[in-house]
Write an enzyme that holds these catalytic residues in place. Structure first.
Site, PDB file in Angstrom:
ATOM      1  N   ILE A 154       0.867  -1.317   0.202  1.00  0.00           N
ATOM      2  CA  ILE A 154       0.341   0.053   0.164  1.00  0.00           C
ATOM      3  C   ILE A 154       1.461   1.565  -0.056  1.00  0.00           C
ATOM      4  CG2 ILE A 154      -1.911   1.217   1.432  1.00  0.00           C
ATOM      5  CD1 ILE A 154      -3.159  -1.623   2.170  1.00  0.00           C
ATOM      6  N   ASP A 173      11.642   2.140   5.760  1.00  0.00           N
ATOM      7  CA  ASP A 173      10.959   1.218   5.790  1.00  0.00           C
ATOM      8  C   ASP A 173      12.664   0.922   5.694  1.00  0.00           C
ATOM      9  OD1 ASP A 173      10.007  -1.243   4.988  1.00  0.00           O
ATOM     10  OD2 ASP A 173       8.681  -0.935   3.767  1.00  0.00           O
ATOM     11  N   ALA A 233      -4.065   2.555   8.119  1.00  0.00           N
ATOM     12  CA  ALA A 233      -3.577   1.844   8.647  1.00  0.00           C
ATOM     13  C   ALA A 233      -3.555   0.697   9.516  1.00  0.00           C
ATOM     14  CB  ALA A 233      -1.998   1.372   8.094  1.00  0.00           C
ATOM     15  N   GLU A 263     -11.863  -0.287  18.178  1.00  0.00           N
ATOM     16  CA  GLU A 263     -13.037   0.010  17.191  1.00  0.00           C
ATOM     17  C   GLU A 263     -14.053  -1.110  18.132  1.00  0.00           C
ATOM     18  OE1 GLU A 263     -11.155  -0.400  12.884  1.00  0.00           O
ATOM     19  OE2 GLU A 263     -10.121   1.193  13.702  1.00  0.00           O
ATOM     20  N   HIS A 281     -13.329   3.402  10.025  1.00  0.00           N
ATOM     21  CA  HIS A 281     -12.615   2.222   9.118  1.00  0.00           C
ATOM     22  C   HIS A 281     -12.869   1.916   7.721  1.00  0.00           C
ATOM     23  CE1 HIS A 281      -9.736  -1.018  10.361  1.00  0.00           C
ATOM     24  NE2 HIS A 281      -9.272  -0.682   8.733  1.00  0.00           N
ATOM     25  N   LEU A 282     -12.927   2.713   6.765  1.00  0.00           N
ATOM     26  CA  LEU A 282     -13.485   2.744   5.668  1.00  0.00           C
ATOM     27  C   LEU A 282     -12.531   2.257   3.975  1.00  0.00           C
ATOM     28  CD1 LEU A 282     -15.688   5.880   4.997  1.00  0.00           C
ATOM     29  CD2 LEU A 282     -16.006   3.532   5.965  1.00  0.00           C
ATOM     30  N   GLY A 283     -10.886   2.472   5.018  1.00  0.00           N
ATOM     31  CA  GLY A 283      -9.726   2.129   3.753  1.00  0.00           C
ATOM     32  C   GLY A 283     -10.415   0.960   2.875  1.00  0.00           C
TER      33      GLY A 283
END
Length: 531
Positions: A154, A173, A233, A263, A281-283
């Site tokens: 992602i 990273d 994320a 959540e 949480h619509l990812g």
């Protein structure tokens, strides 16, 4: 009989049709996942279970799932599956980590725009009949520095989209190489450098012990004044209370969160603060993503149930469909080698050492290891499989080690398994011939060439005359037909072994008759799954 799959959540009809098109018997019951009692009542009939987030695959459900081989989660998160219990039960747990990558990346970009231009607050104000044009002064994204924490599937898409917006992209990273960063057009930096330089920070890492609270109060204090934080994320990556205080103080200009530490998030320190955008949480919540993950999980489950291919499994080494075709006879060999030693070993095992030679050393060794350990463990628990065996071995403190080497003998490749106990070491080697059939080629260091059958007898003895005759006569008198007879010895007059492949199981009284001759040190019946 065709495998049978239960779809217990709302997957698309197209995904359900994939199972049918592949010849799998499927029951589409999209509401049964919410009824744990009904699910427990019927789960024993199924080889596969396809779910989203509504179905809870608990230890109690798994206890009733006697036929279950695979659980497929359409989506990334598998918090609703007891993976430890599934592994012990021998059930593969799959997810679909790539079906919603674009959707999640796009949501992060959308949240960044919304935060930069205060779009939700401006919309609410305008619809309330106000015209507060001067109140909502935003910032451009062009020429701003975007700090990306996590440049995986992602994160890399976010980097690409941000570069298209003419942003300067820097990435933290630990697994990102300089070469990969260069090819992506981003600058690889350390976390402290990213915190100090970024105008926007977006997170794209899983929640692990290493990433939990990666934006702690201390790290948030290191950020550039006026920074905006985006998290699409996982909840728990950011100290939300510390971030709220920095927003109140004016150090942080805004935040956009799609995920939260708790959540469903009915309350949170970020709620109600100026410059903060929140979504539930619509990812992955797009039509395309929901369809993609449903289709992907149907394909993955079908591939496993029909061909043995393992894709995106969380508790089993992945084996592609191509690998499965090539490796299938080697996996059978590995299982047979383990089974041979397991049936001969009646004391606690301390270690399992596996040597891979030639072509075998270039295969998916994780999968072969699982097959060896599974074969060994089946001698004490017939329900063990490639998923559960490594778990059981670890619980028993058995150390598993592997050695790879280039082709060293007459065979293109072979596998040798050695088991270590407090009393002895026992080893067996095998290969796969060009006909695709596994063979035993060495036992106790003695070379042989033995075809593997469902029913076999293994004997050890001194190399003296009369052994072949005694075995042949005894089997003949008992009406047992010998399909294949293999002998081997260390040296003339030394230690010798025999492997008989017979057409039917041999009664204990026949084995006792062989032992009573005094010629044999060991007489052991063996059973192998050669179906």
């Amino acid at each position: 009989m065709a495998p049978k799959v239960l779809v217990s959540d709302k997957l698309s009809e197209t995904a359900v049709q994939i199972f049918r098109d592949r010849g799998i018997d499927v029951d589409f019951m999209p509401d049964v996942g919410k009824d744990k009692d009904k699910l427990a009542e019927i789960i024993g009939d199924y080889d596969g279970l396809a779910i989203r987030s509504a179905t809870k695959v608990t230890e109690k459900i798994l206890e009733r799932a006697d036929k279950l081989k695979v659980v497929g989660r359409a989506g990334i998160g598998t918090d609703n599956v007891d993976k430890a219990a599934a592994s012990k039960k021998g059930v593969i747990v799959m997810n679909t980590p790539f079906g919603n990558t674009i959707t999640t990346a796009e949501h992060a970009i959308a949240m960044m725009f919304a935060c930069a231009r205060q779009i939700p607050e401006a919309s609410a104000s305008t619809q309330a009949g106000k015209w507060e044009k001067s109140r909502f002064m935003g910032v451009e994204l062009t020429a701003k520095t975007l700090g990306v924490i996590g440049a995986g599937n992602i994160g890399s898409i976010v980097c690409d989209r941000a570069r298209g917006l003419k942003m300067k992209v820097i990435a933290f990273d630990p697994f990102l190489s300089e070469e990969k960063a260069t090819s992506m057009g981003v600058e690889k930096v350390e976390l402290d450098d990213l915190l100090a330089r970024a105008d926007f920070i977006t997170l794209h890492v899983p929640l692990t012990d290493q990433t939990r609270n990666i934006l702690s109060a201390g790290n948030l204090a290191k950020t550039k004044k006026g920074v905006r934080i985006i998290n699409c994320a996982r909840g728990g990556l950011v100290d939300e209370a510390a971030l709220a205080e920095l927003i109140k103080s004016g150090h942080v200009a805004g935040a956009a969160f799609d995920v939260f530490s708790v959540e469903p998030a009915t309350e949170n320190p970020l709620f109600g603060l100026p410059g903060v955008v929140c979504t539930p949480h619509l990812g992955a919540a797009t039509t395309e993503a929901q369809e993609n993950v449903a289709l992907q999980v149907a394909e993955q489950m079908s591939n496993y149930l029909l061909t043995g291919a393992v894709e995106n499994a969380l508790n089993m080494p992945s084996v592609t469909a191509e690998e499965a075709k090539v490796m299938s006879p080697w996996i059978r060999l590995s299982d047979h080698l383990g089974s041979f030693i397991g049936q001969l070993t009646d004391e606690p095992i301390k270690a399992i050492n596996i040597l891979y030679d030639g072509v075998a050393a270039r295969m998916n060794l994780d999968a072969l290891n699982c097959a060896v350990v599974s074969g060994i463990m089946k001698s004490v628990n017939p329900d063990v499989n490639m998923v559960s065996a490594p778990v059981i071995a670890k619980e028993r403190g058995i150390k598993i080690s592997t050695t790879n080497q280039d082709k060293s003998g007459a065979f293109e490749g072979y596998i040798k398994v050695t088991v270590v106990t407090d009393k002895r070491e026992r080893s067996i080697g095998g290969t796969v011939f060009s006909d695709g059939k596994p063979r035993f080629i060495q036992i106790k260091g003695i070379n042989i060439d033995a075809e593997i059958g469902a029913h076999m007898i293994y004997t050890t003895n001194e190399d003296v005359p009369g052994i072949i005759g005694t075995l042949g006569v005894t089997m003949g008198e008992a009406g047992v037909n010998i399909a294949n007879f293999t002998l081997g010895r260390s040296a003339s007059g030394g230690e010798a072994i025999a492997l008989l492949y017979v057409d039917s199981p041999v009664e204990p009284v026949v084995l006792d008759k062989l032992k009573a001759t005094g010629l044999f040190q060991q007489v052991q019946p063996l059973e192998f799954d050669v179906a």
